[in-house]
Design a protein around this motif. Structure first.
Motif, PDB file in Angstrom:
ATOM      1  N   VAL A  67      51.515  44.836  43.227  1.00 46.93           N
ATOM      2  CA  VAL A  67      51.551  44.591  41.851  1.00 46.93           C
ATOM      3  C   VAL A  67      51.096  43.200  41.381  1.00 46.93           C
ATOM      4  CG1 VAL A  67      53.227  44.751  39.794  1.00 46.93           C
ATOM      5  CG2 VAL A  67      53.405  46.488  41.529  1.00 46.93           C
ATOM      6  N   SER A  68      50.140  42.956  40.534  1.00 44.21           N
ATOM      7  CA  SER A  68      49.815  41.390  40.051  1.00 44.21           C
ATOM      8  C   SER A  68      50.485  41.397  38.777  1.00 44.21           C
ATOM      9  CB  SER A  68      48.090  41.604  40.217  1.00 44.21           C
ATOM     10  OG  SER A  68      47.784  40.569  39.019  1.00 44.21           O
ATOM     11  N   GLN A  69      50.954  40.209  38.698  1.00 40.89           N
ATOM     12  CA  GLN A  69      51.453  39.465  37.531  1.00 40.89           C
ATOM     13  C   GLN A  69      50.417  39.547  36.282  1.00 40.89           C
ATOM     14  OE1 GLN A  69      54.821  39.021  36.928  1.00 40.89           O
ATOM     15  NE2 GLN A  69      54.003  38.870  34.711  1.00 40.89           N
ATOM     16  N   ARG A  70      49.337  39.243  36.671  1.00 41.01           N
ATOM     17  CA  ARG A  70      48.133  39.053  35.906  1.00 41.01           C
ATOM     18  C   ARG A  70      47.905  40.349  35.242  1.00 41.01           C
ATOM     19  NH1 ARG A  70      43.672  34.893  38.084  1.00 41.01           N
ATOM     20  NH2 ARG A  70      44.960  33.240  38.208  1.00 41.01           N
ATOM     21  N   GLU A  71      47.847  41.564  36.026  1.00 33.62           N
ATOM     22  CA  GLU A  71      47.584  42.769  35.367  1.00 33.62           C
ATOM     23  C   GLU A  71      48.675  43.336  34.525  1.00 33.62           C
ATOM     24  OE1 GLU A  71      45.080  44.543  39.098  1.00 33.62           O
ATOM     25  OE2 GLU A  71      47.221  44.707  39.151  1.00 33.62           O
ATOM     26  N   LEU A  72      50.009  42.899  35.014  1.00 37.92           N
ATOM     27  CA  LEU A  72      51.161  43.168  34.087  1.00 37.92           C
ATOM     28  C   LEU A  72      50.964  42.618  32.869  1.00 37.92           C
ATOM     29  CD1 LEU A  72      54.119  42.878  36.639  1.00 37.92           C
ATOM     30  CD2 LEU A  72      53.191  45.222  35.873  1.00 37.92           C
ATOM     31  N   ASP A  73      50.510  41.376  32.816  1.00 36.93           N
ATOM     32  CA  ASP A  73      50.290  40.737  31.540  1.00 36.93           C
ATOM     33  C   ASP A  73      49.344  41.172  30.556  1.00 36.93           C
ATOM     34  OD1 ASP A  73      52.394  38.799  32.470  1.00 36.93           O
ATOM     35  OD2 ASP A  73      51.091  37.316  33.098  1.00 36.93           O
ATOM     36  N   TYR A  74      48.396  41.668  31.199  1.00 35.53           N
ATOM     37  CA  TYR A  74      47.182  42.489  30.546  1.00 35.53           C
ATOM     38  C   TYR A  74      47.792  43.483  29.890  1.00 35.53           C
ATOM     39  CZ  TYR A  74      42.573  44.111  29.481  1.00 35.53           C
ATOM     40  OH  TYR A  74      41.469  44.777  28.880  1.00 35.53           O
ATOM     41  N   VAL A  75      48.470  44.401  30.616  1.00 29.61           N
ATOM     42  CA  VAL A  75      48.958  45.436  29.796  1.00 29.61           C
ATOM     43  C   VAL A  75      49.917  45.025  28.909  1.00 29.61           C
ATOM     44  CG1 VAL A  75      50.339  47.528  30.055  1.00 29.61           C
ATOM     45  CG2 VAL A  75      48.699  46.903  31.744  1.00 29.61           C
TER      46      VAL A  75
ATOM     47  N   ARG B 122      38.030  58.399  25.632  1.00 27.57           N
ATOM     48  CA  ARG B 122      38.379  58.470  27.151  1.00 27.57           C
ATOM     49  C   ARG B 122      37.422  57.365  27.723  1.00 27.57           C
ATOM     50  NH1 ARG B 122      38.094  64.121  26.041  1.00 27.57           N
ATOM     51  NH2 ARG B 122      36.449  64.491  27.155  1.00 27.57           N
ATOM     52  N   LEU B 123      36.147  57.092  26.988  1.00 29.51           N
ATOM     53  CA  LEU B 123      35.124  55.990  27.692  1.00 29.51           C
ATOM     54  C   LEU B 123      35.984  54.841  26.972  1.00 29.51           C
ATOM     55  CD1 LEU B 123      31.698  56.928  26.083  1.00 29.51           C
ATOM     56  CD2 LEU B 123      32.583  56.739  28.643  1.00 29.51           C
ATOM     57  N   GLN B 124      36.608  54.680  26.084  1.00 29.89           N
ATOM     58  CA  GLN B 124      37.441  53.260  25.724  1.00 29.89           C
ATOM     59  C   GLN B 124      38.598  53.465  26.770  1.00 29.89           C
ATOM     60  OE1 GLN B 124      36.801  51.031  23.658  1.00 29.89           O
ATOM     61  NE2 GLN B 124      38.571  50.020  23.387  1.00 29.89           N
ATOM     62  N   LEU B 125      39.273  54.275  27.227  1.00 29.95           N
ATOM     63  CA  LEU B 125      40.429  54.256  27.978  1.00 29.95           C
ATOM     64  C   LEU B 125      39.934  53.783  29.465  1.00 29.95           C
ATOM     65  CD1 LEU B 125      43.346  54.952  28.849  1.00 29.95           C
ATOM     66  CD2 LEU B 125      42.873  57.458  29.024  1.00 29.95           C
ATOM     67  N   ILE B 126      38.770  54.258  29.812  1.00 34.81           N
ATOM     68  CA  ILE B 126      38.333  53.981  31.172  1.00 34.81           C
ATOM     69  C   ILE B 126      37.833  52.391  31.008  1.00 34.81           C
ATOM     70  CG2 ILE B 126      36.268  53.906  32.783  1.00 34.81           C
ATOM     71  CD1 ILE B 126      38.398  56.258  33.472  1.00 34.81           C
ATOM     72  N   HIS B 127      37.396  51.965  29.980  1.00 38.11           N
ATOM     73  CA  HIS B 127      37.186  50.436  29.791  1.00 38.11           C
ATOM     74  C   HIS B 127      38.631  49.701  29.854  1.00 38.11           C
ATOM     75  CE1 HIS B 127      35.922  46.746  27.538  1.00 38.11           C
ATOM     76  NE2 HIS B 127      34.718  46.824  28.067  1.00 38.11           N
ATOM     77  N   PHE B 128      39.336  50.157  29.313  1.00 38.41           N
ATOM     78  CA  PHE B 128      40.703  49.383  29.265  1.00 38.41           C
ATOM     79  C   PHE B 128      41.299  49.374  30.424  1.00 38.41           C
ATOM     80  CE2 PHE B 128      45.496  49.892  28.739  1.00 38.41           C
ATOM     81  CZ  PHE B 128      45.794  48.730  28.106  1.00 38.41           C
ATOM     82  N   LEU B 129      41.208  50.537  31.287  1.00 39.77           N
ATOM     83  CA  LEU B 129      41.733  50.505  32.696  1.00 39.77           C
ATOM     84  C   LEU B 129      40.897  49.610  33.701  1.00 39.77           C
ATOM     85  CD1 LEU B 129      42.396  54.373  33.044  1.00 39.77           C
ATOM     86  CD2 LEU B 129      44.175  52.398  32.576  1.00 39.77           C
ATOM     87  N   PHE B 130      39.377  49.442  33.384  1.00 37.44           N
ATOM     88  CA  PHE B 130      38.980  48.308  34.166  1.00 37.44           C
ATOM     89  C   PHE B 130      39.232  47.106  33.973  1.00 37.44           C
ATOM     90  CE2 PHE B 130      35.495  51.166  35.743  1.00 37.44           C
ATOM     91  CZ  PHE B 130      35.087  50.768  36.885  1.00 37.44           C
ATOM     92  N   GLY B 131      39.512  46.832  32.804  1.00 39.57           N
ATOM     93  CA  GLY B 131      40.138  45.387  32.202  1.00 39.57           C
ATOM     94  C   GLY B 131      41.234  45.094  32.789  1.00 39.57           C
ATOM     95  N   ILE B 132      42.204  45.996  33.078  1.00 46.40           N
ATOM     96  CA  ILE B 132      43.565  45.678  33.881  1.00 46.40           C
ATOM     97  C   ILE B 132      43.320  45.458  35.331  1.00 46.40           C
ATOM     98  CG2 ILE B 132      45.710  46.897  34.694  1.00 46.40           C
ATOM     99  CD1 ILE B 132      45.682  48.637  32.431  1.00 46.40           C
ATOM    100  N   ALA B 133      42.008  46.073  35.641  1.00 46.04           N
ATOM    101  CA  ALA B 133      42.017  45.906  37.492  1.00 46.04           C
ATOM    102  C   ALA B 133      41.218  44.490  37.266  1.00 46.04           C
ATOM    103  CB  ALA B 133      41.123  46.944  37.863  1.00 46.04           C
ATOM    104  N   GLN B 134      40.537  44.332  36.550  1.00 48.28           N
ATOM    105  CA  GLN B 134      39.678  42.873  36.662  1.00 48.28           C
ATOM    106  C   GLN B 134      40.556  41.867  36.016  1.00 48.28           C
ATOM    107  OE1 GLN B 134      38.107  40.782  33.976  1.00 48.28           O
ATOM    108  NE2 GLN B 134      36.869  39.695  35.395  1.00 48.28           N
ATOM    109  N   SER B 135      41.664  42.012  35.523  1.00 43.07           N
ATOM    110  CA  SER B 135      42.498  40.726  35.028  1.00 43.07           C
ATOM    111  C   SER B 135      42.993  39.796  35.959  1.00 43.07           C
ATOM    112  CB  SER B 135      43.688  41.473  34.232  1.00 43.07           C
ATOM    113  OG  SER B 135      44.512  41.938  34.823  1.00 43.07           O
ATOM    114  N   ASP B 136      42.975  40.279  37.194  1.00 46.28           N
ATOM    115  CA  ASP B 136      43.595  39.420  38.118  1.00 46.28           C
ATOM    116  C   ASP B 136      42.457  38.479  38.959  1.00 46.28           C
ATOM    117  OD1 ASP B 136      42.307  41.460  39.628  1.00 46.28           O
ATOM    118  OD2 ASP B 136      44.117  41.563  41.081  1.00 46.28           O
ATOM    119  N   GLY B 137      41.301  38.756  38.540  1.00 47.68           N
ATOM    120  CA  GLY B 137      40.140  37.869  38.888  1.00 47.68           C
ATOM    121  C   GLY B 137      39.046  38.601  39.624  1.00 47.68           C
ATOM    122  N   GLN B 138      39.463  39.999  39.992  1.00 48.69           N
ATOM    123  CA  GLN B 138      38.309  40.745  40.964  1.00 48.69           C
ATOM    124  C   GLN B 138      38.877  42.256  40.869  1.00 48.69           C
ATOM    125  OE1 GLN B 138      38.250  39.819  44.974  1.00 48.69           O
ATOM    126  NE2 GLN B 138      40.423  39.896  45.224  1.00 48.69           N
ATOM    127  N   VAL B 139      37.917  43.077  40.673  1.00 52.05           N
ATOM    128  CA  VAL B 139      38.252  44.518  40.838  1.00 52.05           C
ATOM    129  C   VAL B 139      38.045  45.065  42.518  1.00 52.05           C
ATOM    130  CG1 VAL B 139      37.742  46.893  40.234  1.00 52.05           C
ATOM    131  CG2 VAL B 139      37.496  44.838  38.613  1.00 52.05           C
TER     132      VAL B 139
END
Length: 246
Positions: free
Chosen positions: A75-83, A130-147
């Motif tokens: 659980v990344s703090q950066r990902e939590l902060d993104y949400v 749903r396209l926007q949702l996948i974009h948002f979820l990718f943003g969470i994954a990438q928020s800690d610097g890498q996917v």
């Protein structure tokens, strides 16, 4: 709003079952206080296909967020902060802080069914959402610097459940993960495409992601559309320079 907060607290304490119990308990309190019909709008709410309350949508959205956050086993703090930032932009500081008093804890091990959640959203949202949702979820994954590879696999799985086409998924992924053929992937074409096919693909994608097609006053949605539109423009400019197109 009481039922919403209760559902969130229940979710992070006892998982999905706790969320349901919290929702019902909160509903009873809402009825007693006369606030059962109130609630904030979500950044995705303007695109609803069928009737769905903000609490129902956000509960499922938060479940998907937790699935992506846990995908790589930590659980990344950066990902939590993104949400958290999403909730801040949607609900304001006071309500968001109330929600994330529980969200800062480690997400519990109890699993939820991503397929069931996605089926629920498929019935109540349009494809563009749903396209926007996948974009948002990718943003969470990438928020800690890498996917990570595990996150990509999980996002691909969720996209399948959400009935997102493979070309659309690859296009969105290319906005977050750079590669040699990145520009072509964003325009949803092969590198062997002719110059005319490149121009046609650009016009199609520019129209698809143009901010004017997002009929909403919500700033978060507008920013998301603008980001994707800019990525399409950048991709075309890269190919233009590479091929000497005018």
């Amino acid at each position: 709003m009481i039922k919403w907060f209760a559902a969130l607290i229940g979710f992070f304490i006892r998982g999905f079952v706790g969320a349901i119990l919290g929702f019902f308990v909160g509903s009873l309190l809402d009825n007693l206080s006369g606030s059962g019909g109130s609630g904030s709008r979500t950044i995705f709410g303007d695109f609803g296909q069928q009737s769905v309350s903000p609490a129902d949508f956000e509960l499922n959205l938060l479940s998907l967020c937790s699935i992506v956050i846990k995908a790589d086993g930590q659980v990344s703090q950066r990902e939590l902060d993104y949400v958290r930032q999403y909730f801040l932009s949607t609900y304001g500081k006071e309500k968001a802080n109330a929600i994330f008093r529980t969200f800062n804890e480690v997400v519990k091990k109890r699993e939820v069914s991503p397929q069931r959640i996605c089926n629920y959203l498929n019935q109540r949202t349009r494809y563009e959402v749903r396209l926007q949702l996948i974009h948002f979820l990718f943003g969470i994954a990438q928020s800690d610097g890498q996917v990570s590879k595990a996150e990509i696999n999980k996002l691909r799985e969720l996209a399948g459940y959400l009935r997102i086409g493979s070309y659309d998924f690859e296009s969105i992924m290319a906005m977050f993960i750079k590669s040699a053929d990145n520009a072509y992937k964003i325009l949803e074409i092969e590198k062997t495409a002719t110059d005319e096919e490149v121009k046609k693909a650009y016009r199609k994608m520019a129209k698809k992601y143009h901010p004017d097609r997002v009929n909403t006053q919500d700033e978060a949605i507008k920013r998301g559309a603008e980001e994707k539109f800019k990525e399409v423009q950048k991709a075309y400019e890269v190919i233009q320079k590479e091929r000497g197109l005018t």
